[in-house]
Motif scaffolding. Sequence first.
Motif, short mmCIF file in Angstrom:
data_model
loop_
_atom_site.label_atom_id
_atom_site.label_comp_id
_atom_site.label_asym_id
_atom_site.label_seq_id
_atom_site.Cartn_x
_atom_site.Cartn_y
_atom_site.Cartn_z
N SER A 59 42.40 89.39 55.75
CA SER A 59 42.69 90.55 56.62
C SER A 59 42.58 91.86 55.84
O SER A 59 42.32 92.90 56.44
CB SER A 59 44.08 90.41 57.23
N THR A 62 39.10 94.06 56.00
CA THR A 62 38.87 95.09 57.02
C THR A 62 40.06 96.04 57.12
O THR A 62 40.28 96.65 58.16
CB THR A 62 38.62 94.44 58.39
N TRP A 63 40.82 96.16 56.06
CA TRP A 63 41.97 97.05 55.99
C TRP A 63 42.97 96.80 57.12
O TRP A 63 43.57 97.71 57.66
CB TRP A 63 41.55 98.53 55.99
N ARG A 64 43.09 95.53 57.50
CA ARG A 64 44.03 95.09 58.54
C ARG A 64 43.76 95.75 59.89
O ARG A 64 44.66 95.96 60.69
CB ARG A 64 45.46 95.32 58.10
N ARG A 65 42.51 96.11 60.14
CA ARG A 65 42.11 96.68 61.43
C ARG A 65 41.48 95.57 62.27
O ARG A 65 40.87 94.65 61.74
CB ARG A 65 41.06 97.79 61.22
N THR A 67 38.78 93.60 64.45
CA THR A 67 37.32 93.57 64.43
C THR A 67 36.81 92.80 65.64
O THR A 67 37.54 92.02 66.25
CB THR A 67 36.79 92.89 63.15
#
Length: 180
Positions: A59, A62-65, A67
């Motif tokens: 995770s 994606t910098w915890r963003r 997707t």
Amino acid sequence: MKICDYDTCQEDGLYRAPKSRDLSKEFFYFCLDHIRDYNKSWDYFSGMTGAEIRAHQISDITWRRPTWSEKKTKAFFFNTTEHPFFNKPIGLITDSQQDRAHIPLPKRNSSEAAAMKVLDIPNLDSHKLIKKRYLSLVKTYHPDKNSGCQKSENKLKKITVAYQTLSKYLRRFQTQPLRR
């Protein structure tokens, strides 16, 4: 100036360190000697299982963003019939015409025309159809399937050369994405 948060230390706390993994916005303030000790003993992943650590690392990619898959993104941004910023004139362009690029037939005596005869293709609608025909012919004429027959091996070589020739020809008419 803050005083070092170590129990008996009275030096300046110039260096901050997070209190825990869950309290990453709250900090201890330590002097240089005590921050070194704290960093040596700090383990961000303590108390986590291997699966939890792996999920955390994935995770973080994606910098915890959140997707989305590429198919959903393309469907939203590139489908002009549904996209709110593009208006397609009704009845002027159909979806099948819009998706298909114009690919002219090669000249009668060219190598591309000969390649079309080898692959037994009447027109050049898309690369997918040519590839599908190529793969079916490869399965038919492969030497392993024909117990090493020399004729089928030669036919397979001609089929491969014809496919490469048509692929090159189609690349000339392929639309290139815009570069910034």
